[in-house]
Design a protein around this motif. Structure first.
Motif, PDB file in Angstrom:
ATOM      1  N   GLU A 185       0.827  -1.203   0.000  1.00 41.00           N
ATOM      2  CA  GLU A 185       0.000   0.000   0.000  1.00 41.00           C
ATOM      3  C   GLU A 185       0.866   1.259   0.000  1.00 41.00           C
ATOM      4  O   GLU A 185       0.547   2.248  -0.680  1.00 41.00           O
ATOM      5  N   THR A 186       1.982   1.231   0.760  1.00 44.97           N
ATOM      6  CA  THR A 186       2.902   2.370   0.772  1.00 44.97           C
ATOM      7  C   THR A 186       3.459   2.618  -0.624  1.00 44.97           C
ATOM      8  O   THR A 186       3.533   3.761  -1.095  1.00 44.97           O
ATOM      9  N   HIS A 187       3.848   1.534  -1.306  1.00 44.01           N
ATOM     10  CA  HIS A 187       4.390   1.661  -2.660  1.00 44.01           C
ATOM     11  C   HIS A 187       3.324   2.170  -3.631  1.00 44.01           C
ATOM     12  O   HIS A 187       3.611   3.004  -4.501  1.00 44.01           O
ATOM     13  N   ARG A 188       2.096   1.716  -3.480  1.00 45.98           N
ATOM     14  CA  ARG A 188       1.023   2.160  -4.372  1.00 45.98           C
ATOM     15  C   ARG A 188       0.785   3.662  -4.221  1.00 45.98           C
ATOM     16  O   ARG A 188       0.659   4.384  -5.219  1.00 45.98           O
ATOM     17  N   LEU A 189       0.734   4.134  -2.964  1.00 46.36           N
ATOM     18  CA  LEU A 189       0.512   5.555  -2.724  1.00 46.36           C
ATOM     19  C   LEU A 189       1.694   6.394  -3.211  1.00 46.36           C
ATOM     20  O   LEU A 189       1.512   7.484  -3.768  1.00 46.36           O
ATOM     21  N   ALA A 190       2.918   5.884  -3.007  1.00 43.65           N
ATOM     22  CA  ALA A 190       4.107   6.604  -3.460  1.00 43.65           C
ATOM     23  C   ALA A 190       4.146   6.687  -4.985  1.00 43.65           C
ATOM     24  O   ALA A 190       4.519   7.723  -5.552  1.00 43.65           O
ATOM     25  N   THR A 191       3.751   5.614  -5.642  1.00 44.06           N
ATOM     26  CA  THR A 191       3.709   5.604  -7.107  1.00 44.06           C
ATOM     27  C   THR A 191       2.695   6.622  -7.611  1.00 44.06           C
ATOM     28  O   THR A 191       2.960   7.359  -8.574  1.00 44.06           O
ATOM     29  N   ARG A 192       1.553   6.686  -6.942  1.00 46.55           N
ATOM     30  CA  ARG A 192       0.530   7.659  -7.333  1.00 46.55           C
ATOM     31  C   ARG A 192       1.060   9.092  -7.169  1.00 46.55           C
ATOM     32  O   ARG A 192       0.851   9.951  -8.023  1.00 46.55           O
ATOM     33  N   LYS A 193       1.771   9.336  -6.052  1.00 48.65           N
ATOM     34  CA  LYS A 193       2.351  10.670  -5.840  1.00 48.65           C
ATOM     35  C   LYS A 193       3.349  11.008  -6.938  1.00 48.65           C
ATOM     36  O   LYS A 193       3.391  12.138  -7.446  1.00 48.65           O
ATOM     37  N   ALA A 194       4.181  10.037  -7.315  1.00 46.77           N
ATOM     38  CA  ALA A 194       5.178  10.271  -8.356  1.00 46.77           C
ATOM     39  C   ALA A 194       4.511  10.568  -9.698  1.00 46.77           C
ATOM     40  O   ALA A 194       4.959  11.428 -10.451  1.00 46.77           O
TER      41      ALA A 194
ATOM     42  N   ALA B  40      17.150  10.235 -21.085  1.00 42.57           N
ATOM     43  CA  ALA B  40      17.328  10.664 -19.691  1.00 42.57           C
ATOM     44  C   ALA B  40      15.998  10.583 -18.948  1.00 42.57           C
ATOM     45  O   ALA B  40      15.939  10.181 -17.778  1.00 42.57           O
ATOM     46  N   LEU B  41      14.908  10.965 -19.630  1.00 43.12           N
ATOM     47  CA  LEU B  41      13.583  10.824 -19.023  1.00 43.12           C
ATOM     48  C   LEU B  41      13.247   9.354 -18.791  1.00 43.12           C
ATOM     49  O   LEU B  41      12.701   8.977 -17.748  1.00 43.12           O
ATOM     50  N   MET B  42      13.591   8.504 -19.768  1.00 42.19           N
ATOM     51  CA  MET B  42      13.335   7.066 -19.609  1.00 42.19           C
ATOM     52  C   MET B  42      14.204   6.483 -18.489  1.00 42.19           C
ATOM     53  O   MET B  42      13.763   5.613 -17.743  1.00 42.19           O
ATOM     54  N   TYR B  43      15.433   6.974 -18.375  1.00 42.41           N
ATOM     55  CA  TYR B  43      16.301   6.522 -17.294  1.00 42.41           C
ATOM     56  C   TYR B  43      15.706   6.902 -15.944  1.00 42.41           C
ATOM     57  O   TYR B  43      15.728   6.109 -14.987  1.00 42.41           O
ATOM     58  N   MET B  44      15.132   8.104 -15.857  1.00 42.34           N
ATOM     59  CA  MET B  44      14.468   8.502 -14.618  1.00 42.34           C
ATOM     60  C   MET B  44      13.310   7.570 -14.286  1.00 42.34           C
ATOM     61  O   MET B  44      13.061   7.256 -13.115  1.00 42.34           O
ATOM     62  N   VAL B  45      12.600   7.115 -15.304  1.00 37.74           N
ATOM     63  CA  VAL B  45      11.497   6.171 -15.080  1.00 37.74           C
ATOM     64  C   VAL B  45      12.021   4.906 -14.409  1.00 37.74           C
ATOM     65  O   VAL B  45      11.390   4.365 -13.497  1.00 37.74           O
ATOM     66  N   THR B  46      13.206   4.417 -14.826  1.00 38.27           N
ATOM     67  CA  THR B  46      13.759   3.200 -14.212  1.00 38.27           C
ATOM     68  C   THR B  46      14.190   3.442 -12.770  1.00 38.27           C
ATOM     69  O   THR B  46      14.274   2.497 -11.982  1.00 38.27           O
ATOM     70  N   LEU B  47      14.465   4.705 -12.415  1.00 37.53           N
ATOM     71  CA  LEU B  47      14.863   5.028 -11.042  1.00 37.53           C
ATOM     72  C   LEU B  47      13.660   5.183 -10.108  1.00 37.53           C
ATOM     73  O   LEU B  47      13.802   5.056  -8.890  1.00 37.53           O
ATOM     74  N   TRP B  48      12.504   5.461 -10.674  1.00 42.52           N
ATOM     75  CA  TRP B  48      11.337   5.802  -9.860  1.00 42.52           C
ATOM     76  C   TRP B  48      10.246   4.740  -9.843  1.00 42.52           C
ATOM     77  O   TRP B  48       9.541   4.613  -8.832  1.00 42.52           O
ATOM     78  N   PHE B  49      10.076   4.006 -10.923  1.00 46.96           N
ATOM     79  CA  PHE B  49       8.896   3.161 -11.051  1.00 46.96           C
ATOM     80  C   PHE B  49       9.243   1.679 -11.161  1.00 46.96           C
ATOM     81  O   PHE B  49      10.239   1.308 -11.798  1.00 46.96           O
ATOM     82  N   ALA B  50       8.390   0.857 -10.532  1.00 41.20           N
ATOM     83  CA  ALA B  50       8.525  -0.595 -10.648  1.00 41.20           C
ATOM     84  C   ALA B  50       8.249  -1.012 -12.093  1.00 41.20           C
ATOM     85  O   ALA B  50       7.517  -0.331 -12.816  1.00 41.20           O
ATOM     86  N   PRO B  51       8.836  -2.132 -12.545  1.00 39.10           N
ATOM     87  CA  PRO B  51       8.629  -2.574 -13.931  1.00 39.10           C
ATOM     88  C   PRO B  51       7.165  -2.626 -14.357  1.00 39.10           C
ATOM     89  O   PRO B  51       6.829  -2.235 -15.476  1.00 39.10           O
TER      90      PRO B  51
END
Length: 445
Positions: free
Chosen positions: A12-21, A132-143
């Motif tokens: 649930e923490t990850h879901r909420l954090a993903t939504r914030k991102a 660089a934007l795609m690289y940021m996606v790999t740093l922030w989001f689960a596959p």
């Protein structure tokens, strides 16, 4: 060992954090990509006036429009390795400021050679932005969340195609003001805002979850853990490490499929205003609005297709279905002369050709992490950029030889068929990569 309640809390923490991102980070990424797309494609609206004012022919325009991607491709991998070393925030801000200055400088074009040089420099200055934007996606989001995140990022160029053409057409109506041509006003007033936004992003764009003030420490940790993050600037940047990503058959095949897509899609959106003008549409504003048809289809595609992709367990089957759709609608365009149907088919072509893009990146990101993601994603984009050069150039040649802008749709058909033929080879390469992992798992058991 985690209890069920603890695991549920972490999920649930990850879901909420993903939504914030998605709500706080992705809009900033969309803004800079939106401006880059405005600045790279506004030249399509200037095509007719560049011919009148400077004598730039359709073939020369196609070469100049496409040469942007050669400049971009030359520095794509080193630029994204720099983003990995220095951090994407600093690098994205640097890119935005330099390309904004050069986009503004397009107002000083005097003929074919200055057109070529400035387009080449514009591409060099923007090199590395998208990966660089795609690289940021790999740093922030689960596959599992990446295709959706990339889909939202792709709404930026889609909206740029929708609003950029009418906006550019409106700015070109300033023709004669202060002794400047309308296309000069367009380059000036669309280039300067990018410089300002680039400076602002340097101060407000968090490059990784741990830097975001709007995330709690628990949320930042949840995002980093699920994204399998590595710390930029400290990973092994030896050639053996990142070149390994470039040698993988899956990386090469995704690159080639993306190349075929970009031949078709980039050629299409650079020549859409000309295709509309060919339909006896004389009003610049109406040309601008009707040219937005490709962007409307593109936007619909990136908002819906990544979510449909989540329901497919077979990535290549999904790519095959979308590519067949592109083949079918482009063949339909070639076979009809009804202008209303052709405008509708521009929407459908944008839907398939643009809507599939997040899926390419989602499939690639599943197989690349860390510095290999930085290098591999940049390599894929580099090959796609070469398609971005080939597409407008071939469209320009087709128009010169046939006298019709819509002759480029035959190139879309050929490129889509090529991409379709490569999809089974990608499926085979993915199975070959997954087989050793499966075998190792059985041995461990």
């Amino acid at each position: 060992m985690l209890t069920i309640s603890t695991a549920h809390h972490l999920e649930e923490t990850h879901r909420l954090a993903t939504r914030k991102a998605l709500l706080r980070l992705v809009p900033l990424m969309c803004l800079i990509y939106f401006l880059s797309f405005i600045d790279r494609t506004n030249v399509s609206l200037a095509k007719a006036q560049l011919a009148v004012d400077l004598g730039i022919s359709a073939a020369s325009y196609g070469l100049g429009a496409g040469i942007f991607f050669i400049g971009y491709a030359l520095l794509e991998v080193p630029s994204n390795l720099a983003a990995h070393r220095f951090g994407p925030r600093t690098w994205i801000a640097r890119i935005a400021v330099t390309w904004g200055i050069l986009s503004t400088a397009m107002m000083f074009v005097k003929g074919e050679w200055s057109f070529y040089v400035l387009r080449l420099l514009l591409g060099i200055s923007e090199a590395g932005l998208f990966p660089a934007l795609m690289y940021m996606v790999t740093l922030w989001f689960a596959p599992k969340d990446r295709a959706v995140a990339v889909g939202w990022i792709y709404t930026a160029p889609a909206i740029a195609l929708i609003v950029g053409n009418p906006l550019g057409a409106g700015l070109m109506r300033l023709d004669g003001l202060s002794g400047l041509h309308g296309w000069q006003w367009m380059f000036l007033l669309e280039g300067l805002p990018t410089v300002v936004v680039g400076v602002i992003l340097y101060f407000i764009l968090p490059e990784r979850p741990g830097n975001a003030k709007w995330l709690s420490p628990q949320e930042a940790k949840a995002l980093e853990t699920q994204a399998v993050i590595d710390t930029h600037g400290h990973a092994d940047l030896s050639s053996a490490n990142w070149i390994a990503a470039l040698k993988r058959p899956t990386t090469i095949l995704i690159s080639l499929i993306y190349f075929a897509n970009q031949v078709a899609f980039v050629g299409l959106y650079f020549f859409t205003p000309s295709i509309i003008q060919q339909m006896q549409v004389n009003s610049p504003m109406l040309v601008g609005f009707l040219s937005s048809s490709v962007g409307i289809g593109f936007l619909a595609g990136v908002l819906t297709l990544p979510r449909i992709h989540r329901r497919f367990t077979n990535d290549c089957l999904y790519l095959g279905v979308l590519t067949i759709g592109l083949v079918a609608c482009s063949c339909a365009f070639v076979s009809t002369s009804n202008h209303a149907i052709q405008v509708a088919l521009l929407v459908v072509t944008g839907f398939f050709a643009g809507g599939v893009l997040p899926s390419y990146w989602g499939i690639a990101m599943k197989r690349l992490q860390g510095v290999q993601a930085a290098a591999g994603l940049a390599f894929i984009n580099t090959i796609g950029l070469l398609g971005g050069f080939v597409g407008p150039y071939l469209f320009g040649l087709a128009e010169t030889m046939s006298g019709r802008s819509d002759a480029g749709f035959k190139i879309i058909v050929a490129a889509a068929v090529l991409g379709l033929l490569l999809v089974p080879l990608l499926a085979k390469a993915i199975r070959a990569e997954e087989r050793p992992a499966t075998a190792d798992g059985l041995e461990a058991t």
